[in-house]
Design a protein around this motif. Structure first.
Motif, PDB file in Angstrom:
ATOM      1  N   ARG A 105      42.007  45.028  36.184  1.00 46.82           N
ATOM      2  CA  ARG A 105      43.418  45.253  35.846  1.00 46.82           C
ATOM      3  C   ARG A 105      44.200  45.850  37.019  1.00 46.82           C
ATOM      4  O   ARG A 105      45.428  45.901  36.972  1.00 46.82           O
ATOM      5  N   PHE A 106      43.458  46.301  38.041  1.00 47.70           N
ATOM      6  CA  PHE A 106      44.111  46.961  39.170  1.00 47.70           C
ATOM      7  C   PHE A 106      44.053  46.109  40.444  1.00 47.70           C
ATOM      8  O   PHE A 106      44.282  46.601  41.537  1.00 47.70           O
ATOM      9  N   SER A 107      43.751  44.834  40.301  1.00 47.57           N
ATOM     10  CA  SER A 107      43.636  43.963  41.476  1.00 47.57           C
ATOM     11  C   SER A 107      44.982  43.598  42.069  1.00 47.57           C
ATOM     12  O   SER A 107      45.049  43.099  43.198  1.00 47.57           O
ATOM     13  N   ARG A 108      46.050  43.795  41.295  1.00 46.18           N
ATOM     14  CA  ARG A 108      47.389  43.410  41.741  1.00 46.18           C
ATOM     15  C   ARG A 108      47.385  41.949  42.194  1.00 46.18           C
ATOM     16  O   ARG A 108      47.043  41.072  41.430  1.00 46.18           O
ATOM     17  N   MET A 109      47.694  41.673  43.458  1.00 48.12           N
ATOM     18  CA  MET A 109      47.744  40.284  43.927  1.00 48.12           C
ATOM     19  C   MET A 109      46.408  39.818  44.494  1.00 48.12           C
ATOM     20  O   MET A 109      46.281  38.692  44.982  1.00 48.12           O
ATOM     21  N   GLY A 110      45.379  40.682  44.454  1.00 46.57           N
ATOM     22  CA  GLY A 110      44.094  40.331  45.040  1.00 46.57           C
ATOM     23  C   GLY A 110      43.227  39.506  44.110  1.00 46.57           C
ATOM     24  O   GLY A 110      43.517  39.335  42.922  1.00 46.57           O
ATOM     25  N   ASP A 111      42.129  38.999  44.670  1.00 43.46           N
ATOM     26  CA  ASP A 111      41.217  38.163  43.890  1.00 43.46           C
ATOM     27  C   ASP A 111      40.008  38.940  43.385  1.00 43.46           C
ATOM     28  O   ASP A 111      39.166  38.389  42.671  1.00 43.46           O
ATOM     29  N   GLY A 112      39.907  40.230  43.765  1.00 45.87           N
ATOM     30  CA  GLY A 112      38.795  41.041  43.293  1.00 45.87           C
ATOM     31  C   GLY A 112      37.469  40.729  43.945  1.00 45.87           C
ATOM     32  O   GLY A 112      36.428  41.260  43.524  1.00 45.87           O
ATOM     33  N   ARG A 113      37.487  39.899  44.955  1.00 47.04           N
ATOM     34  CA  ARG A 113      36.250  39.478  45.604  1.00 47.04           C
ATOM     35  C   ARG A 113      36.018  40.222  46.918  1.00 47.04           C
ATOM     36  O   ARG A 113      36.944  40.723  47.557  1.00 47.04           O
ATOM     37  N   ALA A 114      34.755  40.290  47.315  1.00 47.08           N
ATOM     38  CA  ALA A 114      34.368  40.739  48.646  1.00 47.08           C
ATOM     39  C   ALA A 114      33.695  39.562  49.338  1.00 47.08           C
ATOM     40  O   ALA A 114      33.196  38.648  48.681  1.00 47.08           O
ATOM     41  N   VAL A 115      33.692  39.570  50.654  1.00 46.65           N
ATOM     42  CA  VAL A 115      33.088  38.472  51.399  1.00 46.65           C
ATOM     43  C   VAL A 115      31.767  38.919  52.003  1.00 46.65           C
ATOM     44  O   VAL A 115      31.472  40.115  52.114  1.00 46.65           O
TER      45      VAL A 115
END
Length: 488
Positions: free
Chosen positions: A111-121
């Motif tokens: 719920r706090f990802s805002r515009m991000g995808d929540g992923r790490a690389v």
């Protein structure tokens, strides 16, 4: 679980987003022992379902082990500017095992990802995994890394990369930003609940204090002042010391664009996103102090529960003034030990500062210089010390070594005991950027052997390890300028 706050203003319950076809990239047996996780002969979990759990692929919200995963809300200052509400944008706290919180980083949107995808690389996950375990081996407080699970799922950053999920461990992931969050909402009951939680589970000694919240603030300051001094002593640059990246347990956390210095540069900037140099090496103590001031402001309503506004400000200001004193005392002690000095003289500070200035001017390899300094014999003459050949200003460094030899001869210990002491505090092996990059490049081709090798080396940073001698070398010219950013 240490973070027990509930409600809409505290946390949300996300479900990790599965990644396709997960596979092991790295695993730390040492971290697994923290949570009593049973391992097989291959030093991977004996229960194969842990691959799915640590990938975020199990229906964890229905799991008997981790029934209530959460992501938490926090706020904070980023690059000195109030950023408002932030939160765990790509971190999901699964639960607690054996007193350690287990968190997945990169397991999908929250719920706090805002515009991000929540992923790490894969790239950043390898760097965090290796540095977490390297810092622990150096004796520096840190969150730990349990594993990396990879996938061929494409993730776009500065280019298209592949996804990875890094599992992290800590007694608590509470940060200054959690206090700032409730303070910004003027939610004193929740602020008090958070402080009480922290005292009960991590600072029980504060219960005996006449002003337990002031004592809590003081102890958080002490831990982070000590931490900043420890970073400086090994040439570590965090890269993004925003207030929301600062642990209230005094742990190094949120490894992003970090870096260990190769050539010593007092104003070294490890994060090319930090164009103003706010988080440069020499500014880290000052910025950590500033972050403690942010915490003081956030905790002000708690101090006002038993004091008026003026008295509360006076108490917090007095406590905050102890930070630079604790930092300086710790820093001086650490650098005396790096020089092999068991006793303390006032002129030692001049000796240390002159050396660092000379190292800065000549861009001397920080780690290797201090490691090799233990080979200097108290009875040597200056012209018998090969280290001097690396400095540009020969008269200045010769004078320094002359003064250093005089100082060594004032010590009571012999050369052998001094060398043993120095080699116990001056590492031979650190996570140099070029070593991490080699491991990352191989991992991109599904060869994870170098990640495993680096982990083995970094778990014993003070030992000679002759079979890995090359891992102590400075970077070759073509790899000496590797840049990392906030996406790293």
């Amino acid at each position: 679980m240490a973070f027990k706050l509930t409600g809409e203003d505290a946390c949300k319950k996300p479900l990790p987003t599965p990644i396709p076809n997960p596979y092991w990239v790295a695993f730390s047996a040492a971290s697994a022992r923290l949570i009593d996780l049973s391992l097989g002969r291959d030093n991977l979990p004996s229960d194969p379902t842990w691959l799915e759990v640590l990938a975020g692929n199990n229906p964890i919200n229905h799991s008997e082990i981790f029934p209530n995963p959460i992501s938490t809300a926090y706020s904070g200052h980023q690059f000195g500017v109030w950023a408002g509400q932030l939160g765990d944008g790509r971190a999901i706290l699964l639960g607690e095992m054996a007193g350690q919180e287990l968190q997945l980083k990169g397991a999908g949107k929250t719920r706090f990802s805002r515009m991000g995808d929540g992923r790490a690389v894969l790239r950043s996950s390898i760097r965090e995994f290796l540095c977490s375990e390297a810092m622990y081996a150096l004796g520096i407080p840190t969150t730990r890394a349990l594993s990396i699970v990879g996938s061929d799922l494409p993730v776009r950053r500065e280019s298209v990369e592949t996804a990875a999920v890094c599992a992290r461990l800590a007694p608590s992931f509470i940060r200054i930003g959690h206090f700032e969050h409730f303070a910004s909402l003027q939610n004193t009951p929740r602020l008090k609940e958070l402080a009480d939680l922290l005292i009960n589970e991590h600072y029980p000694e504060c219960k005996q204090s006449q002003n337990n919240y002031l004592d809590l603030f003081t102890r958080i300051c002490e831990r982070n002042a000590t931490l900043a001094a420890q970073w400086q002593s090994v040439g570590f640059c965090h890269g993004v010391l925003n207030s929301d990246n600062i642990s209230v347990l005094g742990l190094t956390m949120d490894y992003g664009p970090f870096g260990f210095m190769d050539q010593f540069q007092i104003d070294h900037i490890c994060n090319h996103s930090d164009q103003g140099g706010r988080y440069a090496y020499h500014r880290q103590p000052q910025v950590m102090h500033w972050n403690m001031a942010c915490l003081a402001s956030a905790m002000m309503p708690l101090i006002e529960l038993t004091a008026d506004v003026d008295e509360a400000e006076k108490l917090l200001r007095s406590a905050l003034e102890q930070f630079p004193l604790i930092y300086a005392k710790t820093w001086q002690s650490l650098f005396r030990k790096k020089l092999g000095l068991a006793s303390s003289l006032d002129r030692d500070m001049d000796l240390i500062e002159r050396l660092l200035q000379a190292m800065h001017e000549s861009r001397i390899d920080f780690t290797n210089f201090f490691r090799k300094l233990s080979d200097v014999k108290a009875g040597a003459t200056v012209d018998q010390i090969p280290l001097r050949d690396n400095f540009i200003n020969r008269p200045a460094i010769d004078q320094w070594f002359s003064d250093y030899l005089i100082r060594l001869n004032e010590e009571s210990s012999d050369d052998l005991h001094r060398k043993q002491r120095m080699d116990e505090v001056n590492p031979k092996y650190i996570l140099r950027n070029h070593l991490a990059q080699v491991a990352i490049d191989k991992a991109k081709e599904k060869d994870f052997s170098e990640v495993a090798t680096l982990l083995r080396v970094l778990e014993k940073p003070f030992e000679e390890q002759p079979q890995y001698e090359s891992y102590s070398y400075p970077p070759p010219a073509d790899l000496s300028r590797i840049e990392v950013s906030c996406s790293s």
